[in-house]
Design a protein around this motif. Structure first.
Motif, PDB file in Angstrom:
ATOM      1  N   ARG A   4       0.825  -1.215   0.000  1.00 49.08           N
ATOM      2  CA  ARG A   4       0.000   0.000   0.000  1.00 49.08           C
ATOM      3  C   ARG A   4       0.857   1.262   0.000  1.00 49.08           C
ATOM      4  NH1 ARG A   4      -4.112  -0.817   4.692  1.00 49.08           N
ATOM      5  NH2 ARG A   4      -2.478  -2.230   5.262  1.00 49.08           N
ATOM      6  N   ASP A   5       1.979   1.225   0.715  1.00 47.70           N
ATOM      7  CA  ASP A   5       2.876   2.385   0.723  1.00 47.70           C
ATOM      8  C   ASP A   5       3.456   2.647  -0.662  1.00 47.70           C
ATOM      9  OD1 ASP A   5       2.412   2.669   3.414  1.00 47.70           O
ATOM     10  OD2 ASP A   5       4.248   1.641   4.028  1.00 47.70           O
ATOM     11  N   ARG A   6       3.737   1.568  -1.389  1.00 49.95           N
ATOM     12  CA  ARG A   6       4.267   1.737  -2.744  1.00 49.95           C
ATOM     13  C   ARG A   6       3.233   2.352  -3.677  1.00 49.95           C
ATOM     14  NH1 ARG A   6       7.695  -3.785  -3.814  1.00 49.95           N
ATOM     15  NH2 ARG A   6       9.236  -3.423  -2.187  1.00 49.95           N
ATOM     16  N   TYR A   7       1.974   1.942  -3.537  1.00 45.69           N
ATOM     17  CA  TYR A   7       0.911   2.555  -4.336  1.00 45.69           C
ATOM     18  C   TYR A   7       0.785   4.040  -4.004  1.00 45.69           C
ATOM     19  CZ  TYR A   7      -0.980  -1.811  -6.202  1.00 45.69           C
ATOM     20  OH  TYR A   7      -1.165  -2.982  -6.872  1.00 45.69           O
ATOM     21  N   ALA A   8       0.816   4.348  -2.714  1.00 43.10           N
ATOM     22  CA  ALA A   8       0.676   5.745  -2.294  1.00 43.10           C
ATOM     23  C   ALA A   8       1.859   6.577  -2.781  1.00 43.10           C
ATOM     24  CB  ALA A   8       0.575   5.814  -0.772  1.00 43.10           C
ATOM     25  N   GLN A   9       3.058   6.029  -2.714  1.00 43.66           N
ATOM     26  CA  GLN A   9       4.255   6.749  -3.156  1.00 43.66           C
ATOM     27  C   GLN A   9       4.172   7.033  -4.656  1.00 43.66           C
ATOM     28  OE1 GLN A   9       7.792   4.429  -2.542  1.00 43.66           O
ATOM     29  NE2 GLN A   9       9.063   5.782  -3.760  1.00 43.66           N
ATOM     30  N   THR A  10       3.817   6.057  -5.442  1.00 42.77           N
ATOM     31  CA  THR A  10       3.731   6.242  -6.890  1.00 42.77           C
ATOM     32  C   THR A  10       2.563   7.131  -7.260  1.00 42.77           C
ATOM     33  OG1 THR A  10       4.642   4.018  -7.110  1.00 42.77           O
ATOM     34  CG2 THR A  10       3.741   5.017  -9.082  1.00 42.77           C
ATOM     35  N   GLY A  11       1.430   6.977  -6.597  1.00 42.08           N
ATOM     36  CA  GLY A  11       0.273   7.829  -6.854  1.00 42.08           C
ATOM     37  C   GLY A  11       0.576   9.291  -6.551  1.00 42.08           C
ATOM     38  N   SER A  12       1.284   9.544  -5.464  1.00 42.62           N
ATOM     39  CA  SER A  12       1.682  10.917  -5.131  1.00 42.62           C
ATOM     40  C   SER A  12       2.640  11.477  -6.172  1.00 42.62           C
ATOM     41  CB  SER A  12       2.343  10.958  -3.759  1.00 42.62           C
ATOM     42  OG  SER A  12       1.438  10.587  -2.764  1.00 42.62           O
ATOM     43  N   PHE A  13       3.553  10.651  -6.645  1.00 42.86           N
ATOM     44  CA  PHE A  13       4.509  11.087  -7.672  1.00 42.86           C
ATOM     45  C   PHE A  13       3.791  11.496  -8.954  1.00 42.86           C
ATOM     46  CE2 PHE A  13       7.208   9.717 -11.313  1.00 42.86           C
ATOM     47  CZ  PHE A  13       8.151  10.721 -11.215  1.00 42.86           C
ATOM     48  N   ILE A  14       2.843  10.691  -9.410  1.00 46.97           N
ATOM     49  CA  ILE A  14       2.100  11.010 -10.624  1.00 46.97           C
ATOM     50  C   ILE A  14       1.238  12.254 -10.418  1.00 46.97           C
ATOM     51  CG2 ILE A  14       0.369  10.163 -12.261  1.00 46.97           C
ATOM     52  CD1 ILE A  14       3.060   8.787 -12.550  1.00 46.97           C
ATOM     53  N   LEU A  68      13.312   1.263  -7.605  1.00 49.40           N
ATOM     54  CA  LEU A  68      12.827   2.437  -6.873  1.00 49.40           C
ATOM     55  C   LEU A  68      11.713   2.117  -5.887  1.00 49.40           C
ATOM     56  CD1 LEU A  68      12.751   4.955  -9.832  1.00 49.40           C
ATOM     57  CD2 LEU A  68      14.479   4.742  -8.055  1.00 49.40           C
ATOM     58  N   GLY A  69      11.213   0.901  -5.908  1.00 46.86           N
ATOM     59  CA  GLY A  69      10.151   0.521  -4.995  1.00 46.86           C
ATOM     60  C   GLY A  69       8.802   1.107  -5.358  1.00 46.86           C
ATOM     61  N   THR A  70       8.568   1.337  -6.643  1.00 46.01           N
ATOM     62  CA  THR A  70       7.286   1.880  -7.080  1.00 46.01           C
ATOM     63  C   THR A  70       6.376   0.747  -7.530  1.00 46.01           C
ATOM     64  OG1 THR A  70       8.123   2.203  -9.320  1.00 46.01           O
ATOM     65  CG2 THR A  70       8.305   4.066  -7.806  1.00 46.01           C
ATOM     66  N   ARG A  71       5.127   1.077  -7.798  1.00 40.27           N
ATOM     67  CA  ARG A  71       4.156   0.108  -8.274  1.00 40.27           C
ATOM     68  C   ARG A  71       3.384   0.699  -9.442  1.00 40.27           C
ATOM     69  NH1 ARG A  71       3.287  -5.038  -6.187  1.00 40.27           N
ATOM     70  NH2 ARG A  71       1.251  -4.678  -7.055  1.00 40.27           N
ATOM     71  N   ASP A  72       2.796  -0.169 -10.244  1.00 39.67           N
ATOM     72  CA  ASP A  72       1.899   0.332 -11.278  1.00 39.67           C
ATOM     73  C   ASP A  72       0.634   0.823 -10.581  1.00 39.67           C
ATOM     74  OD1 ASP A  72       1.428  -2.258 -10.491  1.00 39.67           O
ATOM     75  OD2 ASP A  72       0.377  -2.766 -12.334  1.00 39.67           O
ATOM     76  N   VAL A  73       0.155   1.963 -11.011  1.00 41.87           N
ATOM     77  CA  VAL A  73      -0.979   2.572 -10.329  1.00 41.87           C
ATOM     78  C   VAL A  73      -2.197   2.590 -11.235  1.00 41.87           C
ATOM     79  CG1 VAL A  73       0.376   3.990  -8.780  1.00 41.87           C
ATOM     80  CG2 VAL A  73      -0.180   4.871 -11.008  1.00 41.87           C
ATOM     81  N   THR A  74      -3.360   2.568 -10.615  1.00 41.38           N
ATOM     82  CA  THR A  74      -4.609   2.670 -11.353  1.00 41.38           C
ATOM     83  C   THR A  74      -5.100   4.110 -11.268  1.00 41.38           C
ATOM     84  OG1 THR A  74      -5.908   2.110  -9.415  1.00 41.38           O
ATOM     85  CG2 THR A  74      -5.208   0.285 -10.814  1.00 41.38           C
ATOM     86  N   PHE A  75      -6.155   4.388 -11.972  1.00 41.30           N
ATOM     87  CA  PHE A  75      -6.717   5.738 -11.984  1.00 41.30           C
ATOM     88  C   PHE A  75      -7.139   6.178 -10.584  1.00 41.30           C
ATOM     89  CE2 PHE A  75     -10.323   8.640 -12.433  1.00 41.30           C
ATOM     90  CZ  PHE A  75      -9.702   9.657 -13.124  1.00 41.30           C
ATOM     91  N   MET A  76      -7.621   5.267  -9.783  1.00 37.92           N
ATOM     92  CA  MET A  76      -8.067   5.616  -8.429  1.00 37.92           C
ATOM     93  C   MET A  76      -6.920   6.105  -7.558  1.00 37.92           C
ATOM     94  SD  MET A  76     -11.276   5.301  -8.222  1.00 37.92           S
ATOM     95  CE  MET A  76     -11.617   5.183  -6.494  1.00 37.92           C
ATOM     96  N   HIS A  77      -5.701   5.649  -7.820  1.00 40.82           N
ATOM     97  CA  HIS A  77      -4.580   6.036  -6.970  1.00 40.82           C
ATOM     98  C   HIS A  77      -4.001   7.398  -7.315  1.00 40.82           C
ATOM     99  CE1 HIS A  77      -4.322   1.545  -6.380  1.00 40.82           C
ATOM    100  NE2 HIS A  77      -4.483   2.028  -5.170  1.00 40.82           N
ATOM    101  N   PHE A  78      -4.032   7.772  -8.584  1.00 39.54           N
ATOM    102  CA  PHE A  78      -3.465   9.081  -8.932  1.00 39.54           C
ATOM    103  C   PHE A  78      -4.485  10.002  -9.574  1.00 39.54           C
ATOM    104  CE2 PHE A  78      -2.992   7.015 -13.031  1.00 39.54           C
ATOM    105  CZ  PHE A  78      -3.264   8.025 -13.920  1.00 39.54           C
TER     106      PHE A  78
END
Length: 122
Positions: A4-14, A68-78
């Motif tokens: 979940r932290d990886r989703y949040a990190q990548t979503g925040s980046f996008i 980098l410890g990122t994840r593929d994100v969906t529309f809901m995350h970013f």
């Protein structure tokens, strides 16, 4: 680090990438509306494209995900926070620019001289 932290990190980046693009559009359209001026700067469009491409690569290419410890994100995350803020910034600035242009069109000679003197001091 949990998933979940990886989703949040990548979503925040996008989301940051999208808001940076909106901020660049807003800064460019300081006096004239986006509807009238448009975006004709090739370097700006190239910069937007490269920034989005970098975000996509860092989010969806597996070696970068691992490194980098990122994840593929969906529309809901970013999409929800990032796009809403981007749309809000552009619409707010368009309204501000149009109202500013409208107010300047109705200036009297006395107000115009005062405004020019104030702008000259800056």
């Amino acid at each position: 680090m949990c998933i979940r932290d990886r989703y949040a990190q990548t979503g925040s980046f996008i989301s940051i990438l999208l808001v940076q693009i909106a901020n660049a559009i807003v800064v460019k359209q300081r006096r004239l509306s986006l509807m009238y001026q448009g975006i004709r700067n090739g370097n700006l469009i190239l910069g937007f494209s490269q920034e989005l491409l970098l975000g996509i690569i860092l989010s969806y290419v597996l070696p970068f995900n691992i490194a980098l410890g990122t994840r593929d994100v969906t529309f809901m995350h970013f999409g929800i926070p990032g796009l809403l803020m981007t749309i809000f910034l552009v619409i707010y600035d368009e309204a501000r620019t149009v109202s500013y242009t409208h107010l300047r069109a109705h200036e009297t000679g006395r107000n115009l001289v005062c405004r020019l003197l104030l702008e000259k001091k800056k």
